[in-house]
Design a protein around this motif. Sequence first.
Motif, mmCIF file in Angstrom:
data_model
loop_
_atom_site.group_PDB
_atom_site.id
_atom_site.type_symbol
_atom_site.label_atom_id
_atom_site.label_comp_id
_atom_site.label_asym_id
_atom_site.label_seq_id
_atom_site.Cartn_x
_atom_site.Cartn_y
_atom_site.Cartn_z
ATOM 1 N N LYS A 43 0.851 -1.184 0.000
ATOM 2 C CA LYS A 43 0.000 0.000 0.000
ATOM 3 C C LYS A 43 0.890 1.239 0.000
ATOM 4 N N HIS A 44 0.320 2.364 -0.444
ATOM 5 C CA HIS A 44 1.062 3.630 -0.426
ATOM 6 C C HIS A 44 0.132 4.711 0.111
ATOM 7 N N PRO A 45 0.606 5.515 1.071
ATOM 8 C CA PRO A 45 -0.275 6.499 1.708
ATOM 9 C C PRO A 45 -0.868 7.518 0.740
ATOM 10 N N LYS A 46 -0.217 7.752 -0.404
ATOM 11 C CA LYS A 46 -0.716 8.739 -1.362
ATOM 12 C C LYS A 46 -1.422 8.104 -2.555
ATOM 13 N N SER A 47 -1.580 6.803 -2.538
ATOM 14 C CA SER A 47 -2.193 6.120 -3.666
ATOM 15 C C SER A 47 -3.663 6.508 -3.807
ATOM 16 N N THR A 48 -4.103 6.634 -5.050
ATOM 17 C CA THR A 48 -5.517 6.916 -5.344
ATOM 18 C C THR A 48 -6.265 5.647 -5.733
ATOM 19 N N LEU A 49 -5.583 4.502 -5.705
ATOM 20 C CA LEU A 49 -6.220 3.252 -6.048
ATOM 21 C C LEU A 49 -7.045 2.721 -4.876
ATOM 22 N N LEU A 50 -7.865 1.731 -5.162
ATOM 23 C CA LEU A 50 -8.710 1.133 -4.138
ATOM 24 C C LEU A 50 -7.876 0.577 -2.996
ATOM 25 N N ARG A 51 -8.257 0.898 -1.779
ATOM 26 C CA ARG A 51 -7.593 0.460 -0.553
ATOM 27 C C ARG A 51 -6.102 0.844 -0.534
ATOM 28 N N LYS A 52 -5.798 1.997 -1.177
ATOM 29 C CA LYS A 52 -4.432 2.548 -1.172
ATOM 30 C C LYS A 52 -3.404 1.587 -1.778
ATOM 31 N N GLN A 53 -3.816 0.766 -2.730
ATOM 32 C CA GLN A 53 -2.897 -0.194 -3.353
ATOM 33 C C GLN A 53 -1.737 0.529 -4.010
ATOM 34 N N PHE A 54 -0.552 -0.036 -3.870
ATOM 35 C CA PHE A 54 0.641 0.545 -4.494
ATOM 36 C C PHE A 54 0.454 0.549 -6.009
ATOM 37 N N GLN A 55 0.704 1.692 -6.640
ATOM 38 C CA GLN A 55 0.513 1.834 -8.077
ATOM 39 C C GLN A 55 1.765 1.378 -8.822
ATOM 40 N N LEU A 56 1.668 0.230 -9.458
ATOM 41 C CA LEU A 56 2.763 -0.313 -10.258
ATOM 42 C C LEU A 56 2.335 -0.244 -11.715
ATOM 43 N N ASP A 57 2.774 0.792 -12.400
ATOM 44 C CA ASP A 57 2.360 1.005 -13.778
ATOM 45 C C ASP A 57 3.114 0.078 -14.724
ATOM 46 N N PRO A 58 2.584 -0.124 -15.950
ATOM 47 C CA PRO A 58 3.188 -1.108 -16.863
ATOM 48 C C PRO A 58 4.672 -0.919 -17.114
ATOM 49 N N TRP A 59 5.144 0.338 -17.245
ATOM 50 C CA TRP A 59 6.574 0.539 -17.514
ATOM 51 C C TRP A 59 7.416 0.106 -16.318
ATOM 52 N N GLN A 60 6.887 0.329 -15.101
ATOM 53 C CA GLN A 60 7.586 -0.101 -13.895
ATOM 54 C C GLN A 60 7.554 -1.627 -13.760
ATOM 55 N N GLU A 61 6.416 -2.202 -14.101
ATOM 56 C CA GLU A 61 6.291 -3.653 -14.006
ATOM 57 C C GLU A 61 7.296 -4.358 -14.919
ATOM 58 N N ARG A 62 7.494 -3.808 -16.129
ATOM 59 C CA ARG A 62 8.466 -4.406 -17.050
ATOM 60 C C ARG A 62 9.881 -4.370 -16.459
ATOM 61 N N ILE A 63 10.200 -3.279 -15.771
ATOM 62 C CA ILE A 63 11.520 -3.177 -15.137
ATOM 63 C C ILE A 63 11.664 -4.244 -14.054
ATOM 64 N N VAL A 64 10.636 -4.384 -13.226
ATOM 65 C CA VAL A 64 10.678 -5.370 -12.141
ATOM 66 C C VAL A 64 10.853 -6.783 -12.714
ATOM 67 N N ARG A 65 10.113 -7.099 -13.754
ATOM 68 C CA ARG A 65 10.212 -8.430 -14.353
ATOM 69 C C ARG A 65 11.599 -8.649 -14.970
ATOM 70 N N ALA A 66 12.165 -7.581 -15.563
ATOM 71 C CA ALA A 66 13.488 -7.713 -16.180
ATOM 72 C C ALA A 66 14.588 -7.894 -15.142
ATOM 73 N N ILE A 67 14.366 -7.407 -13.925
ATOM 74 C CA ILE A 67 15.348 -7.580 -12.851
ATOM 75 C C ILE A 67 15.286 -8.991 -12.279
ATOM 76 N N TYR A 68 14.067 -9.433 -11.928
ATOM 77 C CA TYR A 68 13.933 -10.638 -11.111
ATOM 78 C C TYR A 68 13.572 -11.899 -11.892
ATOM 79 N N GLY A 69 13.158 -11.737 -13.162
ATOM 80 C CA GLY A 69 12.787 -12.914 -13.932
ATOM 81 C C GLY A 69 13.960 -13.725 -14.444
ATOM 82 N N PRO A 70 14.862 -13.139 -15.224
ATOM 83 C CA PRO A 70 15.961 -13.922 -15.826
ATOM 84 C C PRO A 70 16.854 -14.580 -14.770
ATOM 85 N N ARG A 71 17.129 -15.867 -14.957
ATOM 86 C CA ARG A 71 17.928 -16.642 -14.002
ATOM 87 C C ARG A 71 18.960 -17.478 -14.747
#
Length: 545
Positions: A43-71
Amino acid sequence: MKATMTTRSPSKDTFPRWIYDDTPIPDPVGYGERAVEFLRRLKHPKSTLLRKQFQLDPWQERIVRAIYGPRDDAGNRIVSTVVILVPRGNRKTSLSAALALLHTIGPERVSGGEVIFAASDRSQAGIAFKEARGIVQADTRHLVPVTKVYDAFNSAKKIAYPSDGTELEVISADAPSKEGRTPSFVLADELHVWRGDQLWKVLTNGLDKTDNSLLVVATTAGRGQDNIAHEVIERARKIARGEITDPTCLPVLFESPADADYASEEVWRRVNPGSAHGYPSLKGFRQHVNRAKDSPTERDSLLQYKLNVWLDHSTSPFVDMATYDKGAAPIDYEALRGAPCWVGVDMSKTTDLSAVVACFRDGDRYTVLPHFFCPEADIRKRGDLDGVNYTSWAKDGFVTATPGNVIDNAAVADCIRSLAERFQVQEIGFDVAFAQGVMAPLVDEGYPVVTIRQGWVTQSPALNVLERAIISGNFRHGGHPVLRWNFANVAIQKDANDNRIIHKSKSTDRIDGVAATWMAVSRAAAGDSSRSIYDHPDAVELLSW
């Protein structure tokens, strides 16, 4: 087989197209998906999403997947360094804080591991910590009961996960002790404002001690080339362009070319990945553009912070440094042995940087041979204060570090004598300030010493000669890094008649090499005739022939 992203072919463009082109990102054991799911549950205190869910936008999600996916074949993460260069307002701090929590309380944590937020000072490091603390405290049901937050005034800032002995801690370059670290995760925040490289070395060496460690560099564009940030970003650029193959480093570089149209919304949207999701403010960008049209200061601010253009040190530069760099080709100084030369000397205070520059003239072409001097005592500390690596420069022969805590005048005088042995020294021009200890013995020995006044009458025509040589491609400096740093620091002041002088109080750092250079070049320009380039008869005072 190792699971890696598609190899990039060489390109001049560093833009991370893989974020938008839907190319598959390998995730053989599901750790990329696991990381994304963890971040989505935050959660994030400034989030505008339902129940203050952390906003992970598509461009950020791609970065996260590129960091932790390849093994690799053993299931270890391939990426160990992430370099995120993105303009202000794109929520890089929120993403970085969430990644840190992934390693503190999430599935990437290491039992007893150290997670570190590092910045130039405690205030800057505290910004990222505040983001992480806010994320933890926003989840009163799940995270608050299992963590301990230490955030008392003027004390250590930490987030602890007692059940696994993992801690997230803030440290900064101005902290008294940084040695002995063995972090599993490091966020190097706003690397462009770090002065010196001591903290960087401590943390990167510490990361090397831990398997599967991760370094995340999250920064906006900076200034100058003589700093650790430019070194890190430049290597990331080479990887992004395919010039270097290093699957352990993930470059995420949103930057504009220096000649980009700063008023173009298309340019702005391209380098601000959050713009498709409502941040940063389009209205604020337009307002900044309007200010930039009438203000060089606002224009530099727009280019650096909102278009991510890496600028030079000075906000009022003498010359464009890209033009200056055209004279960086290697020089065969041995081929100049016996040639006429003119020497400029700028002696600083005994604890600073002093410069001796020899200039050779061939028609309209000027070639310079720079020498720099600084005290050897506390050389690393001096470098940290100036934001450069004097130690490395001294090791590579670009600076002479004289014993003790003051510059040895005898070493400077010996350098000039050595030039006279190798070349036909026509004049040795001094700025008289702080120079008596070097000038006096040379005068006594009969060297052709002159003093050159430093005011408008002398500097303006000399700077015109130097500028004309640089712009026309007739100024050769061999890429000397200390001289380049000095030139990048210079700020120029004009009077009502467009006469120019170096503005010492507004120049960002050491400029001694520039002072020695304009003196040497200007005397070389006048050297083949009986006339001076100066209009005033007192501009040059002859001391000895």
